[in-house]
Design a protein around this motif. Structure first.
Motif, PDB file in Angstrom:
ATOM      1  N   LEU A   1       0.818  -1.213   0.000  1.00  0.00           N
ATOM      2  CA  LEU A   1       0.000   0.000   0.000  1.00  0.00           C
ATOM      3  C   LEU A   1       0.853   1.264   0.000  1.00  0.00           C
ATOM      4  CD1 LEU A   1      -2.822  -0.883   2.554  1.00  0.00           C
ATOM      5  CD2 LEU A   1      -3.056  -0.595   0.086  1.00  0.00           C
TER       6      LEU A   1
ATOM      7  N   TYR B   1      -6.047   1.652   7.843  1.00  0.00           N
ATOM      8  CA  TYR B   1      -6.653   0.706   6.906  1.00  0.00           C
ATOM      9  C   TYR B   1      -8.107   1.061   6.605  1.00  0.00           C
ATOM     10  CZ  TYR B   1      -2.629  -2.396   6.988  1.00  0.00           C
ATOM     11  OH  TYR B   1      -1.376  -2.924   6.843  1.00  0.00           O
TER      12      TYR B   1
ATOM     13  N   ALA C   1      -7.977   4.000   4.245  1.00  0.00           N
ATOM     14  CA  ALA C   1      -7.487   3.582   2.927  1.00  0.00           C
ATOM     15  C   ALA C   1      -8.552   2.790   2.168  1.00  0.00           C
ATOM     16  CB  ALA C   1      -6.219   2.742   3.077  1.00  0.00           C
ATOM     17  N   MET C   2      -9.186   1.825   2.844  1.00  0.00           N
ATOM     18  CA  MET C   2     -10.220   1.026   2.167  1.00  0.00           C
ATOM     19  C   MET C   2     -11.412   1.887   1.785  1.00  0.00           C
ATOM     20  SD  MET C   2     -10.212  -2.694   3.997  1.00  0.00           S
ATOM     21  CE  MET C   2     -10.054  -2.174   5.684  1.00  0.00           C
TER      22      MET C   2
ATOM     23  N   THR D   1     -11.377   5.065   1.090  1.00  0.00           N
ATOM     24  CA  THR D   1     -10.968   5.903  -0.042  1.00  0.00           C
ATOM     25  C   THR D   1     -10.982   5.105  -1.341  1.00  0.00           C
ATOM     26  OG1 THR D   1      -9.585   7.205   1.440  1.00  0.00           O
ATOM     27  CG2 THR D   1      -9.141   7.401  -0.913  1.00  0.00           C
ATOM     28  N   TYR D   2     -10.466   3.884  -1.299  1.00  0.00           N
ATOM     29  CA  TYR D   2     -10.463   3.040  -2.500  1.00  0.00           C
ATOM     30  C   TYR D   2     -11.886   2.743  -2.961  1.00  0.00           C
ATOM     31  CZ  TYR D   2      -5.517   2.235  -1.517  1.00  0.00           C
ATOM     32  OH  TYR D   2      -4.180   2.382  -1.269  1.00  0.00           O
ATOM     33  N   LEU D   3     -12.751   2.391  -2.015  1.00  0.00           N
ATOM     34  CA  LEU D   3     -14.145   2.093  -2.377  1.00  0.00           C
ATOM     35  C   LEU D   3     -14.845   3.323  -2.948  1.00  0.00           C
ATOM     36  CD1 LEU D   3     -15.187  -0.214   0.584  1.00  0.00           C
ATOM     37  CD2 LEU D   3     -15.002  -0.859  -1.826  1.00  0.00           C
TER      38      LEU D   3
ATOM     39  N   ASN E   1     -13.447   5.787  -4.546  1.00  0.00           N
ATOM     40  CA  ASN E   1     -12.938   6.007  -5.904  1.00  0.00           C
ATOM     41  C   ASN E   1     -13.523   5.019  -6.894  1.00  0.00           C
ATOM     42  OD1 ASN E   1     -11.393   8.119  -4.969  1.00  0.00           O
ATOM     43  ND2 ASN E   1      -9.541   6.904  -4.771  1.00  0.00           N
ATOM     44  N   VAL E   2     -13.648   3.758  -6.494  1.00  0.00           N
ATOM     45  CA  VAL E   2     -14.216   2.741  -7.384  1.00  0.00           C
ATOM     46  C   VAL E   2     -15.665   3.076  -7.709  1.00  0.00           C
ATOM     47  CG1 VAL E   2     -14.983   0.332  -7.470  1.00  0.00           C
ATOM     48  CG2 VAL E   2     -12.662   0.875  -6.724  1.00  0.00           C
TER      49      VAL E   2
ATOM     50  N   THR F   1      -4.696 -11.113  -2.372  1.00  0.00           N
ATOM     51  CA  THR F   1      -4.818  -9.710  -2.791  1.00  0.00           C
ATOM     52  C   THR F   1      -3.466  -9.019  -2.824  1.00  0.00           C
ATOM     53  OG1 THR F   1      -5.335  -9.028  -0.522  1.00  0.00           O
ATOM     54  CG2 THR F   1      -7.193  -9.466  -1.986  1.00  0.00           C
TER      55      THR F   1
ATOM     56  N   ALA G   1      -2.567  -7.269  -6.266  1.00  0.00           N
ATOM     57  CA  ALA G   1      -2.469  -5.799  -6.290  1.00  0.00           C
ATOM     58  C   ALA G   1      -1.263  -5.292  -7.078  1.00  0.00           C
ATOM     59  CB  ALA G   1      -2.469  -5.242  -4.875  1.00  0.00           C
TER      60      ALA G   1
END
Length: 198
Positions: free
Chosen positions: A32, A116, A119-120, A122-124, A126-127, A170, A174
């Motif tokens: 990460l 975490y 971060a998760m 933020t990723y979700l 963005n997706v 993962t 990744a």
């Protein structure tokens, strides 16, 4: 292995699952942050990675030897122990060591957990923004925390080994996805400009 009886313990983690846990956790967290860390540190970043990898390996072996010594001296510790680090600290320095160890572990896990979750989330976010679904980052953090909570209620790592396997998978997938994306962006000047702005 029990030295008195010569019997290998049936409970606990085996070498393979323990290795999967370590690889998934240590490499997963590193993946990460590795790219941005390398950008900020330059060539010295590689030296830091080697140094910290060797230090982590050394400390891990010392902790393992401490635990083996405790099992030899205190037969009751050959059973399942839910708090091995505080137990090592208590046997070495008394109750103050146990409390200090517990405090340090709690602060570390709280900090890691917050990082975490953010971060998760933020990723979700963005997706889902790519799919034109607009949900606030605060709500994503709550959603992630709700899904993570039941995993935290499990007793020992032996109870949630499938999570370790998923983490390792993962962790392997990744970097492959990052390399594929980087190769696609290599000739796209707007992508390079966007990355530099971040």
């Amino acid at each position: 292995m029990d030295k008195d009886t010569g019997v290998v313990k049936a409970q606990g983690l085996g070498l393979f699952i323990a290795s999967v846990f370590l690889a998934g956790e240590m490499a997963g967290g590193g993946v990460l942050a590795l790219a941005k860390a390398m950008v900020f540190t330059g060539p010295a970043g590689l030296a830091f990675i080697v140094f910290f990898a060797l230090s982590t390996g050394f400390v891990g072996t010392r902790l393992g030897l401490c635990w083996v010594m405790l099992e030899e001296r205190y037969p009751e510790l050959r059973e399942q122990v839910r708090d091995p680090y505080p137990t090592v600290a208590e046997k070495a320095t008394g109750s103050i060591g146990r409390h200090l160890s517990t405090f340090c572990i709690t602060i570390t896990l709280y900090g890691d957990g917050c990082v975490y979750i953010v971060a998760m989330a933020t990723y979700l976010k963005n997706v889902f923004m790519e799919m034109d679904v607009e949900i606030s980052l605060c709500y994503w953090m709550l959603i992630v925390a709700v899904f993570m909570a039941p995993i935290c209620w499990l007793g020992t790592p032996n109870d949630f080994w499938p999570v370790a396997v998923g983490a390792l998978i993962t962790t392997v997938v990744a970097p492959v996805l990052v390399m594929v994306r980087e190769s696609l962006d290599a000739h796209d000047e707007t992508a390079a400009t966007t990355r530099l702005a971040m």
